[in-house]
Motif scaffolding. Structure first.
Motif, PDB file in Angstrom:
ATOM      1  N   ALA A 129       0.848  -1.200   0.000  1.00  0.00           N
ATOM      2  CA  ALA A 129       0.000   0.000   0.000  1.00  0.00           C
ATOM      3  C   ALA A 129       0.875   1.238   0.000  1.00  0.00           C
ATOM      4  CB  ALA A 129      -0.940  -0.012   1.196  1.00  0.00           C
ATOM      5  N   PRO A 130       1.677   1.424  -1.066  1.00  0.00           N
ATOM      6  CA  PRO A 130       2.501   2.636  -1.131  1.00  0.00           C
ATOM      7  C   PRO A 130       1.613   3.876  -1.185  1.00  0.00           C
ATOM      8  CG  PRO A 130       2.458   1.530  -3.261  1.00  0.00           C
ATOM      9  CD  PRO A 130       1.804   0.605  -2.281  1.00  0.00           C
ATOM     10  N   GLY A 131       2.051   4.937  -0.523  1.00  0.00           N
ATOM     11  CA  GLY A 131       1.233   6.146  -0.486  1.00  0.00           C
ATOM     12  C   GLY A 131       0.115   6.089   0.524  1.00  0.00           C
ATOM     13  N   PHE A 132       0.113   5.078   1.402  1.00  0.00           N
ATOM     14  CA  PHE A 132      -0.932   4.967   2.420  1.00  0.00           C
ATOM     15  C   PHE A 132      -0.882   6.145   3.388  1.00  0.00           C
ATOM     16  CE2 PHE A 132      -1.568   3.713   6.908  1.00  0.00           C
ATOM     17  CZ  PHE A 132      -2.948   3.582   6.884  1.00  0.00           C
ATOM     18  N   HIS A 133      -2.059   6.732   3.638  1.00  0.00           N
ATOM     19  CA  HIS A 133      -2.156   7.854   4.569  1.00  0.00           C
ATOM     20  C   HIS A 133      -3.070   7.570   5.759  1.00  0.00           C
ATOM     21  CE1 HIS A 133      -0.841  11.011   1.316  1.00  0.00           C
ATOM     22  NE2 HIS A 133       0.144  10.232   1.727  1.00  0.00           N
ATOM     23  N   GLY A 134      -4.173   6.884   5.548  1.00  0.00           N
ATOM     24  CA  GLY A 134      -5.075   6.667   6.668  1.00  0.00           C
ATOM     25  C   GLY A 134      -6.083   5.562   6.406  1.00  0.00           C
ATOM     26  N   LEU A 135      -6.516   4.902   7.484  1.00  0.00           N
ATOM     27  CA  LEU A 135      -7.531   3.848   7.399  1.00  0.00           C
ATOM     28  C   LEU A 135      -8.365   3.875   8.667  1.00  0.00           C
ATOM     29  CD1 LEU A 135      -8.750   1.129   6.268  1.00  0.00           C
ATOM     30  CD2 LEU A 135      -6.940  -0.030   7.574  1.00  0.00           C
ATOM     31  N   VAL A 136      -9.682   3.901   8.495  1.00  0.00           N
ATOM     32  CA  VAL A 136     -10.615   3.796   9.615  1.00  0.00           C
ATOM     33  C   VAL A 136     -11.657   2.750   9.247  1.00  0.00           C
ATOM     34  CG1 VAL A 136     -12.350   4.968  11.017  1.00  0.00           C
ATOM     35  CG2 VAL A 136     -10.273   6.190  10.344  1.00  0.00           C
ATOM     36  N   VAL A 137     -11.881   1.804  10.151  1.00  0.00           N
ATOM     37  CA  VAL A 137     -12.872   0.757   9.937  1.00  0.00           C
ATOM     38  C   VAL A 137     -13.875   0.808  11.078  1.00  0.00           C
ATOM     39  CG1 VAL A 137     -13.286  -1.718   9.636  1.00  0.00           C
ATOM     40  CG2 VAL A 137     -11.135  -0.704   8.814  1.00  0.00           C
ATOM     41  N   MET A 138     -15.153   0.764  10.713  1.00  0.00           N
ATOM     42  CA  MET A 138     -16.222   0.722  11.706  1.00  0.00           C
ATOM     43  C   MET A 138     -17.088  -0.510  11.441  1.00  0.00           C
ATOM     44  SD  MET A 138     -17.321   4.749  11.903  1.00  0.00           S
ATOM     45  CE  MET A 138     -18.242   4.521  13.425  1.00  0.00           C
ATOM     46  N   ARG A 139     -17.472  -1.173  12.514  1.00  0.00           N
ATOM     47  CA  ARG A 139     -18.388  -2.304  12.389  1.00  0.00           C
ATOM     48  C   ARG A 139     -19.483  -2.156  13.446  1.00  0.00           C
ATOM     49  NH1 ARG A 139     -18.003  -7.252   9.978  1.00  0.00           N
ATOM     50  NH2 ARG A 139     -15.727  -7.310   9.877  1.00  0.00           N
ATOM     51  N   GLY A 140     -20.714  -2.247  12.981  1.00  0.00           N
ATOM     52  CA  GLY A 140     -21.831  -2.089  13.914  1.00  0.00           C
ATOM     53  C   GLY A 140     -21.870  -0.725  14.566  1.00  0.00           C
ATOM     54  N   ALA A 178     -16.139   2.767   1.609  1.00  0.00           N
ATOM     55  CA  ALA A 178     -16.900   1.559   1.296  1.00  0.00           C
ATOM     56  C   ALA A 178     -17.900   1.280   2.397  1.00  0.00           C
ATOM     57  CB  ALA A 178     -15.960   0.366   1.132  1.00  0.00           C
ATOM     58  N   VAL A 179     -19.131   0.981   1.991  1.00  0.00           N
ATOM     59  CA  VAL A 179     -20.200   0.630   2.919  1.00  0.00           C
ATOM     60  C   VAL A 179     -20.711  -0.750   2.514  1.00  0.00           C
ATOM     61  CG1 VAL A 179     -22.457   1.265   3.845  1.00  0.00           C
ATOM     62  CG2 VAL A 179     -20.818   3.055   3.205  1.00  0.00           C
ATOM     63  N   VAL A 180     -20.643  -1.693   3.444  1.00  0.00           N
ATOM     64  CA  VAL A 180     -21.065  -3.068   3.179  1.00  0.00           C
ATOM     65  C   VAL A 180     -22.253  -3.368   4.088  1.00  0.00           C
ATOM     66  CG1 VAL A 180     -20.307  -5.466   2.945  1.00  0.00           C
ATOM     67  CG2 VAL A 180     -18.627  -3.605   2.746  1.00  0.00           C
ATOM     68  N   PRO A 181     -23.467  -3.152   3.602  1.00  0.00           N
ATOM     69  CA  PRO A 181     -24.641  -3.236   4.477  1.00  0.00           C
ATOM     70  C   PRO A 181     -24.814  -4.594   5.146  1.00  0.00           C
ATOM     71  CG  PRO A 181     -25.185  -2.123   2.415  1.00  0.00           C
ATOM     72  CD  PRO A 181     -23.810  -2.693   2.251  1.00  0.00           C
ATOM     73  N   GLY A 182     -24.573  -5.677   4.414  1.00  0.00           N
ATOM     74  CA  GLY A 182     -24.802  -7.005   4.968  1.00  0.00           C
ATOM     75  C   GLY A 182     -23.879  -7.366   6.109  1.00  0.00           C
ATOM     76  N   GLU A 183     -22.813  -6.588   6.285  1.00  0.00           N
ATOM     77  CA  GLU A 183     -21.846  -6.892   7.344  1.00  0.00           C
ATOM     78  C   GLU A 183     -21.687  -5.743   8.340  1.00  0.00           C
ATOM     79  OE1 GLU A 183     -18.238  -8.446   5.477  1.00  0.00           O
ATOM     80  OE2 GLU A 183     -19.484  -9.103   3.796  1.00  0.00           O
ATOM     81  N   GLU A 184     -22.588  -4.747   8.251  1.00  0.00           N
ATOM     82  CA  GLU A 184     -22.538  -3.595   9.155  1.00  0.00           C
ATOM     83  C   GLU A 184     -21.147  -2.965   9.170  1.00  0.00           C
ATOM     84  OE1 GLU A 184     -25.117  -2.220  11.344  1.00  0.00           O
ATOM     85  OE2 GLU A 184     -26.219  -3.210   9.735  1.00  0.00           O
ATOM     86  N   LEU A 185     -20.543  -2.851   7.985  1.00  0.00           N
ATOM     87  CA  LEU A 185     -19.136  -2.470   7.880  1.00  0.00           C
ATOM     88  C   LEU A 185     -18.972  -1.189   7.080  1.00  0.00           C
ATOM     89  CD1 LEU A 185     -16.339  -3.710   8.675  1.00  0.00           C
ATOM     90  CD2 LEU A 185     -16.283  -4.715   6.390  1.00  0.00           C
ATOM     91  N   VAL A 186     -18.114  -0.288   7.584  1.00  0.00           N
ATOM     92  CA  VAL A 186     -17.733   0.931   6.883  1.00  0.00           C
ATOM     93  C   VAL A 186     -16.215   1.004   6.871  1.00  0.00           C
ATOM     94  CG1 VAL A 186     -17.769   3.464   6.923  1.00  0.00           C
ATOM     95  CG2 VAL A 186     -19.823   2.175   7.556  1.00  0.00           C
ATOM     96  N   VAL A 187     -15.650   1.300   5.699  1.00  0.00           N
ATOM     97  CA  VAL A 187     -14.193   1.395   5.555  1.00  0.00           C
ATOM     98  C   VAL A 187     -13.854   2.705   4.854  1.00  0.00           C
ATOM     99  CG1 VAL A 187     -12.094   0.270   4.717  1.00  0.00           C
ATOM    100  CG2 VAL A 187     -14.114  -1.121   5.260  1.00  0.00           C
TER     101      VAL A 187
END
Length: 318
Positions: free
Chosen positions: A18-29, A285-294
């Motif tokens: 992941a060259p150039g990576f700056h930030g990642l936030v993951v939310m579940r539920g 990214a929003v994945v409704p079936g898994e209550e996931l936001v990335v």
């Protein structure tokens, strides 16, 4: 070996995938479950920022994820009766261009054609976003951004084919600003960001003093994730639920299961997801079936975004 989400993400970062990576936030539920930040060269739209060490409070360009936010703002304004329904005529919203409205090749254009990027006008964003050969940059340099978009040569019948067009978002931003009677960024602060508790944001403006609706929004990654959580939660009364249903419906094919709604990408199939995507590796990214936001931010502007997609795949376990 069955690795956890955090282990998969760490493997991508450790292996340099992941060259150039700056930030990642993951939310579940609705709860944050993973947060990582990097460092590297960064840019604000049209301006080099040098080497930046990112943390939770660092604003970052979300580039064309701005488009997806504009779609949410349109829905809020529509719910308040301040903008027309998608089926309304597009040129009617710009009455100061009677010559364009009189052109039979454009008279049938609707707001929905802008929302789905099926305007049928000649538009090309293949050139780097530092070059006036790119239609979006040419629009930003034009004396009148709205006329620039609306007078593009007619290339094909509207509504038939998706053609990526930041000009479509500029038109939507203009319609919103006119309908609400204030600049787009002020309405965003009051109608969307404020209710979400987002107090720190910026929106880069063009030389005409109008924000770059298509690409200029700057948010903290945690606040970008909060926008995704709002979508996952059905709007929470901030964005009308019926508008979200229309916005996130697959409307125009792009490539196989990869389709377009109202300024959001919709991946159909068993693991349905909706996406906001921006130049340089910006992803929501929003994945409704898994209550996931990335939410992912990166600095590979005008380069490949493979690193951000690798991180998304690591989160999803793909």
């Amino acid at each position: 070996m069955d690795m956890s989400m955090a282990e998969r993400v760490e493997a991508v970062l450790r292996d340099g995938r992941a060259p150039g990576f700056h930030g990642l936030v993951v939310m579940r539920g609705g709860e944050p479950v993973l947060e990582r930040y990097g460092a590297g060269q960064d840019r604000r739209l049209g301006e080099a920022l040098g080497h930046v060490t990112f943390d939770r409070d660092t604003l970052h360009d979300v580039r064309s994820v701005s488009k997806s936010v504009v779609a949410l703002l349109y829905g809020v304004a529509l719910g308040d009766g301040l903008v027309p329904e998608p089926g309304a005529g597009l040129l009617a919203q710009f009455p100061h261009y009677p010559d364009l409205a009189a052109d039979p090749g454009r008279a049938h254009l609707t707001i929905e054609h802008a929302l789905t990027m099926t305007l049928g006008l000649d538009w090309n964003e293949d050139a780097p976003y530092t070059s006036p050969a790119n239609s979006e940059i040419a629009m930003e340099l034009a004396p009148d951004r709205y006329r620039y978009v609306l007078e593009r040569p007619v290339a094909e019948e509207a509504g038939k084919r998706w053609r990526y067009c930041g000009g479509a978002t500029a038109l939507l931003g203009g319609i919103i600003a006119r309908g609400v009677g204030r600049p787009l960024e002020e309405y965003a602060a009051e109608a969307l960001f404020g209710p979400l508790g987002i107090t720190s944001f910026a929106w880069t403006k063009g030389g005409d003093g109008v924000v770059s609706a298509a690409a200029g929004l700057r948010l903290r990654p945690v606040d970008l994730a909060a926008v995704g959580q709002l979508v996952l939660d059905g709007g929470r009364g901030i964005v009308p639920a019926d508008w979200l249903g229309e916005t996130l419906r697959s409307r125009v094919p792009i490539d196989g299961s990869f389709t377009y709604g109202y300024h959001w990408y919709v991946v159909t199939g068993e693991r349905r997801r909706v996406l906001g995507i921006g130049n340089g590796g910006q992803l929501l990214a929003v994945v409704p079936g898994e209550e996931l936001v990335v939410a992912v931010t990166g600095g590979n502007y005008d380069g490949d975004a493979n690193g951000s997609w690798a991180l998304l795949a690591a989160v999803l376990g793909d």
